[in-house]
Design a protein around this motif. Structure first.
Motif, PDB file in Angstrom:
ATOM      1  N   ALA A  83       0.931  -1.201   0.136  1.00  0.00           N
ATOM      2  CA  ALA A  83       0.098  -0.060  -0.029  1.00  0.00           C
ATOM      3  C   ALA A  83       0.872   1.554  -0.063  1.00  0.00           C
ATOM      4  N   GLY A  84       0.477   2.421  -0.616  1.00  0.00           N
ATOM      5  CA  GLY A  84       1.076   3.347  -0.571  1.00  0.00           C
ATOM      6  C   GLY A  84       0.332   4.721  -1.389  1.00  0.00           C
ATOM      7  N   GLY A  85       0.951   5.649  -1.479  1.00  0.00           N
ATOM      8  CA  GLY A  85       0.364   6.654  -2.045  1.00  0.00           C
ATOM      9  C   GLY A  85       0.780   8.083  -1.472  1.00  0.00           C
ATOM     10  N   ALA A  91       4.153  13.115  -1.332  1.00  0.00           N
ATOM     11  CA  ALA A  91       4.932  12.027  -1.553  1.00  0.00           C
ATOM     12  C   ALA A  91       6.315  12.316  -2.132  1.00  0.00           C
ATOM     13  N   THR A  92       7.266  11.478  -1.656  1.00  0.00           N
ATOM     14  CA  THR A  92       8.843  11.876  -2.385  1.00  0.00           C
ATOM     15  C   THR A  92       8.834  10.673  -3.698  1.00  0.00           C
ATOM     16  N   LEU A  93       9.950  10.893  -4.370  1.00  0.00           N
ATOM     17  CA  LEU A  93      10.323  10.159  -5.424  1.00  0.00           C
ATOM     18  C   LEU A  93      10.763   8.735  -5.131  1.00  0.00           C
ATOM     19  N   ASP A  94      11.084   8.660  -3.902  1.00  0.00           N
ATOM     20  CA  ASP A  94      11.802   7.565  -3.262  1.00  0.00           C
ATOM     21  C   ASP A  94      10.368   6.309  -2.875  1.00  0.00           C
ATOM     22  N   GLU A  95       9.218   7.177  -2.643  1.00  0.00           N
ATOM     23  CA  GLU A  95       8.062   6.423  -2.380  1.00  0.00           C
ATOM     24  C   GLU A  95       7.627   5.919  -3.621  1.00  0.00           C
ATOM     25  N   TRP A  96       7.749   6.948  -4.733  1.00  0.00           N
ATOM     26  CA  TRP A  96       7.091   6.568  -5.858  1.00  0.00           C
ATOM     27  C   TRP A  96       8.043   5.227  -6.526  1.00  0.00           C
ATOM     28  N   GLN A  97       9.281   5.350  -6.450  1.00  0.00           N
ATOM     29  CA  GLN A  97      10.091   4.127  -6.771  1.00  0.00           C
ATOM     30  C   GLN A  97      10.017   3.017  -6.266  1.00  0.00           C
ATOM     31  N   TRP A  98       9.816   3.014  -4.929  1.00  0.00           N
ATOM     32  CA  TRP A  98       9.501   2.050  -4.130  1.00  0.00           C
ATOM     33  C   TRP A  98       8.192   1.141  -4.485  1.00  0.00           C
ATOM     34  N   ILE A  99       7.042   1.892  -4.575  1.00  0.00           N
ATOM     35  CA  ILE A  99       5.906   1.276  -5.108  1.00  0.00           C
ATOM     36  C   ILE A  99       5.730   0.751  -6.450  1.00  0.00           C
ATOM     37  N   THR A 100       6.535   1.428  -7.282  1.00  0.00           N
ATOM     38  CA  THR A 100       6.689   0.997  -8.506  1.00  0.00           C
ATOM     39  C   THR A 100       7.458  -0.254  -8.937  1.00  0.00           C
ATOM     40  N   GLU A 101       8.649  -0.385  -8.070  1.00  0.00           N
ATOM     41  CA  GLU A 101       9.288  -1.643  -8.283  1.00  0.00           C
ATOM     42  C   GLU A 101       8.510  -2.854  -7.307  1.00  0.00           C
ATOM     43  N   ILE A 102       7.713  -2.823  -6.799  1.00  0.00           N
ATOM     44  CA  ILE A 102       7.136  -3.863  -6.160  1.00  0.00           C
ATOM     45  C   ILE A 102       5.655  -4.065  -6.895  1.00  0.00           C
ATOM     46  N   ASN A 103       4.865  -3.227  -6.848  1.00  0.00           N
ATOM     47  CA  ASN A 103       3.441  -3.335  -7.419  1.00  0.00           C
ATOM     48  C   ASN A 103       3.425  -3.482  -9.040  1.00  0.00           C
ATOM     49  N   GLY A 140      -4.879  12.078  -3.894  1.00  0.00           N
ATOM     50  CA  GLY A 140      -4.008  11.860  -3.018  1.00  0.00           C
ATOM     51  C   GLY A 140      -3.302  10.193  -3.150  1.00  0.00           C
ATOM     52  N   MET A 141      -3.575   9.876  -4.235  1.00  0.00           N
ATOM     53  CA  MET A 141      -3.044   8.428  -4.545  1.00  0.00           C
ATOM     54  C   MET A 141      -2.423   8.362  -5.751  1.00  0.00           C
ATOM     55  N   ALA A 142      -1.698   9.344  -6.487  1.00  0.00           N
ATOM     56  CA  ALA A 142      -1.347   9.144  -7.665  1.00  0.00           C
ATOM     57  C   ALA A 142      -0.169   8.022  -7.981  1.00  0.00           C
TER      58      ALA A 142
END
Length: 265
Positions: A83-85, A91-103, A140-142
């Protein structure tokens, strides 16, 4: 007729990721109850095989295990995710990269790993668990919306590309349901975390409800599975009344901003 296309109780050979808990566990129980063989995989304890979906080596080991144990695979279920968003300026770019790598790339890696096997055998199904967020995009969940929409697109493309090989692709798009997914939530947007946690905790839908609907959708051959009434209603509103849908989404955006400023729902 291949095991992948026969009905319940056909003894299909199925691999499920993220199977130690939540929807993955519920799907496993549903498949096994109808007579299927399931290889459960997860990074957590309780699965048959440890599989980190971000690891090419782990996917290669899973393919080797399936080849050695079963000689083929009827259904690959890419279920594992986090889960993320967060709002665009939170939201930081690190958060974007983390969720993209997994999901997203988790599903990509799993698909790429098993496609050669499915092509050779001329049958099979790939089931990707996305989210209603792949079709309906709340504020809020881009990052979450983007990766789940990508999983929807990946699934459709997979279905087109592999149709000639007897392989079908299916995407599951549930709304909020009661599960432990929120334990994986990461991010700086605490307002979003509050909203998401409340929606999960108060949902009338359980993981078992979603799993039952998924199995029914697969029996029908549905390519897009909206497994709960909330998901069906939200997507139905977007299709039937775009102006009304936009108004709801923008009202939710304003509410999220108020929560971020005031700290109350």
């Amino acid at each position: 007729m291949s095991a992948a296309t026969t009905g319940a109780g056909s003894g299909q050979r199925i691999l499920v990721t993220g199977a130690a808990s939540g929807l993955g566990k519920a799907l496993t129980e549903g498949f096994r109850a109808r007579g299927d063989e399931v290889l459960t995989t997860d990074v957590a304890d309780g699965a048959d095989l440890r599989l980190d979906i971000t690891s090419d080596d782990d996917w290669a080991a899973a393919v080797e295990h399936v080849e050695r144990t079963w000689g083929g695979l009827d259904v690959l279920v890419n279920n594992a995710g986090v889960a993320g968003g967060g709002r665009l300026d939170v939201a930081t770019l690190d958060e974007w990269q983390w969720i993209t790598e997994i999901n997203l790339f988790g599903a990509v890696r799993g698909t790429r790993a098993f496609v050669p096997m499915l092509k050779r055998q001329g049958s099979g199904r790939i089931v990707n668990v996305a989210s209603l967020a792949g079709l309906v995009h709340p504020a809020g969940m881009a990052s979450y919306n983007a990766v789940k929409a990508a999983v929807v697109a990946l699934t459709e493309t997979t279905g087109h590309e592999l149709a000639a090989y007897g392989v079908t692709a299916h995407v599951v798009c549930p709304s909020y349901f009661r599960t432990n997914l929120m334990s994986s939530l990461r991010g700086h947007d605490t307002a979003l975390a509050t909203v998401m946690s409340k929606l999960v905790d108060e949902s009338p839908t359980s993981a078992e409800d979603v799993a039952t609907a998924v199995l029914e959708g697969l029996e029908r051959g549905d390519e897009v599975i909206l497994p709960d009434p909330a998901a069906q209603a939200a997507y139905g509103l977007k299709v039937a009344d775009r102006a009304g849908y936009d108004a709801v989404m923008r009202a939710q955006a304003a509410k999220l901003d108020r929560l971020g400023e005031e700290g109350t729902l």
